[in-house]
Scaffold this active site. Structure first.
Site, PDB file in Angstrom:
ATOM      1  CD  GLU A 163      37.972  41.104  32.574  1.00  0.00           C
ATOM      2  OE1 GLU A 163      37.719  40.068  31.946  1.00  0.00           O
ATOM      3  OE2 GLU A 163      39.140  41.528  32.693  1.00  0.00           O
ATOM      4  CE  LYS A 174      40.450  40.992  23.656  1.00  0.00           C
ATOM      5  NZ  LYS A 174      40.815  39.616  23.875  1.00  0.00           N
ATOM      6  CG  HIS A 193      53.788  59.022  49.371  1.00  0.00           C
ATOM      7  ND1 HIS A 193      54.689  59.754  50.126  1.00  0.00           N
ATOM      8  CD2 HIS A 193      53.995  57.715  49.697  1.00  0.00           C
ATOM      9  CE1 HIS A 193      55.426  58.925  50.845  1.00  0.00           C
ATOM     10  NE2 HIS A 193      55.014  57.680  50.610  1.00  0.00           N
TER      11      HIS A 193
HETATM   12  O1  PA5 Z   1      39.686  38.477  30.947  1.00  0.00           O
HETATM   13  C1  PA5 Z   1      39.518  38.758  29.777  1.00  0.00           C
HETATM   14  O2  PA5 Z   1      38.648  38.233  29.073  1.00  0.00           O
HETATM   15  C2  PA5 Z   1      40.432  39.771  29.117  1.00  0.00           C
HETATM   16  O3  PA5 Z   1      41.055  40.548  30.104  1.00  0.00           O
HETATM   17  C3  PA5 Z   1      41.462  39.056  28.231  1.00  0.00           C
HETATM   18  O4  PA5 Z   1      42.340  38.271  29.008  1.00  0.00           O
HETATM   19  C4  PA5 Z   1      42.243  40.079  27.422  1.00  0.00           C
HETATM   20  O5  PA5 Z   1      41.355  40.763  26.581  1.00  0.00           O
HETATM   21  C5  PA5 Z   1      43.334  39.425  26.576  1.00  0.00           C
HETATM   22  O6  PA5 Z   1      42.821  38.358  25.839  1.00  0.00           O
HETATM   23  P1  PA5 Z   1      43.677  37.031  25.729  1.00  0.00           P
HETATM   24  O7  PA5 Z   1      43.826  36.555  27.110  1.00  0.00           O
HETATM   25  O8  PA5 Z   1      42.865  36.127  24.867  1.00  0.00           O
HETATM   26  O9  PA5 Z   1      44.958  37.439  25.084  1.00  0.00           O
END
Ligand code: PA5
Length: 350
Positions: A238, A348, A254
């Protein structure tokens, strides 16, 4: 000079201030504790629970994962992380459910939340707003309101310490506040070593980002570090904008060793990072050394990091915090804004 020591360049690239969020991480941990202490959880105080389920996705699932790792051999009831559309079959009126979504609008989390309610499970919502907040207010459910304006992945101090504080106040965490406090002190000390003003020659996070540069990171650690290794990998995705993988000892003994027999073209681009910890047993240490010997001359890069601190939670958090910094510095080395979200948002919306 590396671009990681060019403060002006870094701050220009870091448009949504991921570095600022990392800097205030220890204070945000304490804020999360305070916010939760003020939340009204009195409706739940006299209930008996047979299990705990943390519902969330991505960054919002990590807090629950860390708690279930931390208490792996200590919790007297199962603590399960639910990530996805399918509702765990055992959820019922004795299951304490935490519905965690930073935005409050994540479809998988909303779906499981609704089903858990229909089954009569007591639910605590942890969110900064969105549909989840509306639903919890309409249903007069207990909720913990997070501050707005962060990227979900930068809100980990809140996603973790709200859950820790709520579980502690409901008597489901027996460890002392001292262990919890120590974990915040450890990241506070680490911060002074990892912030962007500390140059690459003495900044471990910058050094690791440089060593893993242009490699596909594989992050490995032992059982208590399963969530930490996973978080390290997903933060490299990310913030660092690179593919990454993670795995956990002893399970990977394993299967993974046979990967060392692969062609140079596959192994050369890999950067293996191994998390070491003082709770490693002698047997684990022997096997980790054996595993390393198999890969050392085959992968492009092999590095180790050691957890810091005394208590298990502190040691876990020390590596998580280091990994968050490595991922942001990796994004900057790749010329990217670490906070960007477009590809996730695109999926999303489908
Ligand atoms: O880090 C991120 O932006 C994502 O992994 C979000 O946490 C994930 O898409 C879930 O969104 P939210 O935390 O708003 O539920």
């Amino acid at each position: 000079m590396t671009s990681l020591d060019d403060l002006e360049y870094m701050r220009k690239l870091d448009k949504s201030n991921m570095l600022q969020f990392l800097r205030r991480f220890p204070e945000d941990c304490r804020r999360a504790v305070e916010i939760t202490k003020k939340a009204d959880l009195s409706d739940l105080a006299d209930l008996q629970f047979s299990s705990v389920v943390f519902v969330g996705m991505g960054g919002s699932a990590i807090g629950g994962q860390l708690i279930s790792d931390w208490l792996r051999d200590k919790a007297s009831i199962p603590m399960y992380v639910s990530k996805g559309y399918r509702v765990p079959g055992f959820i019922g009126s004795e299951t304490l459910v935490f519905a965690v979504s930073y935005s409050g609008n994540t479809e998988e989390t909303l779906l499981v939340f609704k089903e858990a309610r229909e089954r009569g499970a007591p639910v605590i919502c942890v969110t900064s707003g969105g549909r989840l907040l509306e639903l919890s207010q309409e249903g007069q459910l207990p909720y913990i309101l997070l501050p707005e304006g962060m990227k979900p992945r930068a809100a980990i101090p809140f996603q973790l310490f709200t859950l820790v504080t709520a579980l502690k106040s409901l008597g489901l965490i027996k460890d002392s506040w001292e262990e919890i406090d120590e974990s915040i002190r450890v990241v506070s000390t680490l911060r002074d070593e990892l912030v962007e003003e500390v140059t690459a020659n003495s900044n471990l996070a910058k050094r690791l980002a440089l060593e893993l540069r242009n490699k596909v990171p594989f992050i490995y650690g032992s059982e208590f570090f399963e969530g930490v290794a996973y978080r390290f990998g997903t933060q490299m995705n990310e913030n660092g904008k690179v593919p990454a993988s993670s795995g956990v000892f002893p399970e990977l003994f394993h299967n993974a060793p046979l990967g060392s027999e692969g062609p140079d073209e596959v192994l050369d681009p890999l950067g293996m990072l191994i998390i070491r910890d003082l709770e490693e047993t002698e047997q684990e240490t022997r096997k980790i050394e054996g595993f390393k010997a198999m890969f050392e001359d085959r992968v492009g890069k092999m590095v180790e990091v050691e957890s810091r601190g005394k208590g298990r939670l502190a040691r876990m958090l020390s590596v998580l915090y280091l990994g968050d910094y490595v991922s942001v510095y990796t994004g900057i080395l790749n010329g990217k804004d670490p906070s960007s979200m477009e590809a996730i948002d695109k999926l999303k919306s489908l």
